[in-house]
Write a protein that holds these residues in place. Structure first.
Motif, short mmCIF file in Angstrom:
data_model
loop_
_atom_site.label_atom_id
_atom_site.label_comp_id
_atom_site.label_asym_id
_atom_site.label_seq_id
_atom_site.Cartn_x
_atom_site.Cartn_y
_atom_site.Cartn_z
N MET A 64 0.86 -1.17 0.00
CA MET A 64 0.00 0.00 0.00
C MET A 64 0.89 1.23 0.00
SD MET A 64 -2.59 -1.17 3.06
CE MET A 64 -2.89 0.50 3.64
N SER A 66 0.81 5.49 0.80
CA SER A 66 0.07 6.67 1.25
C SER A 66 0.27 7.81 0.25
CB SER A 66 0.57 7.11 2.62
OG SER A 66 1.88 7.60 2.51
N GLU A 67 -0.53 8.86 0.40
CA GLU A 67 -0.42 10.00 -0.52
C GLU A 67 0.98 10.62 -0.48
OE1 GLU A 67 -3.55 12.95 -0.25
OE2 GLU A 67 -4.98 11.38 0.21
N ARG A 70 4.58 6.96 1.56
CA ARG A 70 5.01 5.96 2.53
C ARG A 70 4.46 4.60 2.09
NH1 ARG A 70 3.47 4.94 8.02
NH2 ARG A 70 1.73 6.38 7.80
N ILE A 72 3.76 0.41 2.73
CA ILE A 72 3.62 -0.69 3.69
C ILE A 72 3.48 -1.99 2.91
CG2 ILE A 72 2.09 -1.73 5.40
CD1 ILE A 72 1.60 1.06 6.48
N PHE A 96 -10.53 -2.41 -3.66
CA PHE A 96 -9.36 -1.60 -3.29
C PHE A 96 -8.29 -1.82 -4.35
CE2 PHE A 96 -6.79 -5.20 -2.06
CZ PHE A 96 -7.73 -6.13 -1.69
N MET A 145 -0.88 -7.19 9.19
CA MET A 145 -1.50 -6.11 9.95
C MET A 145 -1.33 -6.33 11.45
SD MET A 145 -2.43 -3.89 7.98
CE MET A 145 -2.56 -3.76 6.21
N LEU B 74 -12.35 -3.73 12.47
CA LEU B 74 -12.02 -4.01 11.07
C LEU B 74 -13.16 -3.60 10.14
CD1 LEU B 74 -10.38 -7.49 11.58
CD2 LEU B 74 -9.21 -5.37 11.00
N VAL B 141 -11.64 -4.37 5.03
CA VAL B 141 -10.47 -4.33 5.91
C VAL B 141 -9.38 -3.45 5.30
CG1 VAL B 141 -8.54 -5.72 6.78
CG2 VAL B 141 -10.90 -6.50 7.11
N MET B 142 -9.18 -3.57 4.00
CA MET B 142 -8.14 -2.77 3.34
C MET B 142 -8.44 -1.28 3.48
SD MET B 142 -5.64 -4.55 2.19
CE MET B 142 -4.89 -3.48 0.97
N MET B 145 -7.66 -0.27 6.98
CA MET B 145 -6.21 -0.23 7.20
C MET B 145 -5.60 1.04 6.62
SD MET B 145 -5.38 -2.61 9.03
CE MET B 145 -6.24 -4.02 9.67
N GLU B 146 -6.07 1.41 5.44
CA GLU B 146 -5.57 2.65 4.85
C GLU B 146 -5.85 3.83 5.77
OE1 GLU B 146 -6.85 3.35 0.81
OE2 GLU B 146 -6.01 1.43 0.19
N ILE B 148 -6.30 3.72 9.03
CA ILE B 148 -5.52 3.61 10.26
C ILE B 148 -4.05 3.92 10.00
CG2 ILE B 148 -4.67 1.98 11.99
CD1 ILE B 148 -7.36 0.55 11.80
N LEU B 149 -3.52 3.36 8.92
CA LEU B 149 -2.08 3.45 8.70
C LEU B 149 -1.68 4.78 8.07
CD1 LEU B 149 -1.48 -0.18 7.46
CD2 LEU B 149 -0.84 0.77 9.67
N PHE B 150 -2.55 5.34 7.28
CA PHE B 150 -2.13 6.55 6.57
C PHE B 150 -2.83 7.80 7.08
CE2 PHE B 150 -1.25 3.46 2.94
CZ PHE B 150 0.05 3.27 3.37
N ARG B 152 -5.20 10.02 6.36
CA ARG B 152 -5.12 11.24 5.58
C ARG B 152 -6.51 11.86 5.42
NH1 ARG B 152 -0.31 13.39 4.42
NH2 ARG B 152 -1.47 14.47 2.80
N ARG B 156 -8.43 15.21 7.04
CA ARG B 156 -8.74 16.35 6.18
C ARG B 156 -10.23 16.69 6.24
NH1 ARG B 156 -7.43 15.07 0.42
NH2 ARG B 156 -8.26 17.15 0.07
#
Lengths: 224, 224
Positions: A64, A66-67, A70, A72, A96, A145, B74, B141-142, B145-146, B148-150, B152, B156
């Protein structure tokens, strides 16, 4: 060449036996051998549906991004593996997108998504296979995860390995996974899985009854 | 009662038409109506395979839990939804486990995993349905996760909503998702999805052309 492709498809796709001779021929005709250089991007959101990839040599990394760039890592597709998310457009239930790179020089057979998509719509066995490969990917992602979000066992194992090599003064541990599990109060399966993950990351090298440290710095980072 | 169960199974399971009359009857006979109280645990690693759950009323929450008890949601299974991970033992390609709780008072039809597993092994339509529900869960889930992890877009959007209500001095925004997307330089789908997520979390309430703030503190936390 065509013979080689058919042979490889037969071995990789359990639904091969559920295809007609004409379908087999057409599937092979829609498959090309392709090489990716180390680090080359294979699939991204903007570059969709290269198709189903059969890894003949090398390996793919799914991640994955990020914008702000980054990355993962989600999971890897090793030699002999099947990559389905590079054909995610043919799977309605996958909404996705991920990035896929060649981790090193990699040879694949690329099964074109247009014909694969047609087969999948017509043949429930093709759909079944694709969904199973997807469920495998889901399981891999969930494991990753858990590691990322909870960071428990990898840290514990890194600490254990560092303690042992400092204790024995050797660069390698002469213990079975079973023994390590016993010492750590864990299960053999859990230890094996994590050691294999460490190996893929280039941190250790595994042989029967031996764990050799390759990247001690990475272990130390992990143990912090 | 039995009639009601059969009718519900027919509506929920697209493979119903691929079952024999005897199989349909037996599937219904292996299904029970069950109620879970708000917050009650439905499924966990130690309490495996309650079976496939059809949510008649209420809703289920699927989450991961770390060894020290930290939870990460999740995805949710809403009213009308099908929960397959509560029967993960019947799916060979699912090797992880999750926790499932009733989020509020919840009524389900519980399809026993023993008979479902037998059907799944015999009938590829049953297996494909189960795998499709699994792929849907993977997609959810994906997305989580995005976030949580990113972290963004939720941040915003939270900042945007707070700016707007402070600007207008009102507790509600009179803007369509399309307009919000335009103001934020994003896509309507992305805005709608995130607003729905905020609504599920009890942060906003949505109505046509209106976003009402319910929990401003949660928005502020998110914007930090």
């Amino acid at each position: 060449m065509e013979q080689m492709i058919s042979e490889h498809l037969r071995k990789s796709f359990p639904f091969w036996e559920n295809l007609s001779a004409a379908e087999r021929q057409r599937l092979a005709a829609n498959t090309v051998a392709y090489k990716y250089g180390a680090g080359q991007n294979v699939h991204s959101a903007s570059n969709q549906c290269v198709g189903v990839l059969l890894v003949k040599a090398g390996g793919l990394r799914t991640y994955m991004m990020s914008e702000d760039g980054r990355e993962i890592t989600l999971y890897r597709v090793p030699e002999g593996g099947v990559c389905i998310l590079s054909a995610s457009c043919v799977l309605q239930n996958i909404t996705f997108d991920v990035y896929i790179d060649a981790e090193r020089d990699t040879e694949v057979l690329q099964v074109g998504s247009a014909y694969f998509s047609k087969l999948l719509a017509q043949n429930i066995h093709v759909e079944n296979f694709s969904l199973k490969v997807t469920a495998d990917a889901f399981s891999e992602v969930m494991w990753t995860m858990e590691q990322i979000l909870f960071m428990r066992f990898d840290k514990r194992l890194a600490i254990f390995l560092l303690d042992e090599i400092s204790r024995t003064g050797s660069g390698a541990l002469h213990l079975t996974h079973e023994q390590i599990a016993k010492y750590m109060g864990s299960a053999r399966e859990v230890v094996s899985r994590m050691l294999k993950y460490f190996e893929k990351e280039g941190i250790v090298r595994l042989a029967r009854g031996t764990v050799e440290m390759i990247n001690k710095e990475a272990l130390k980072d992990m143990a912090m």
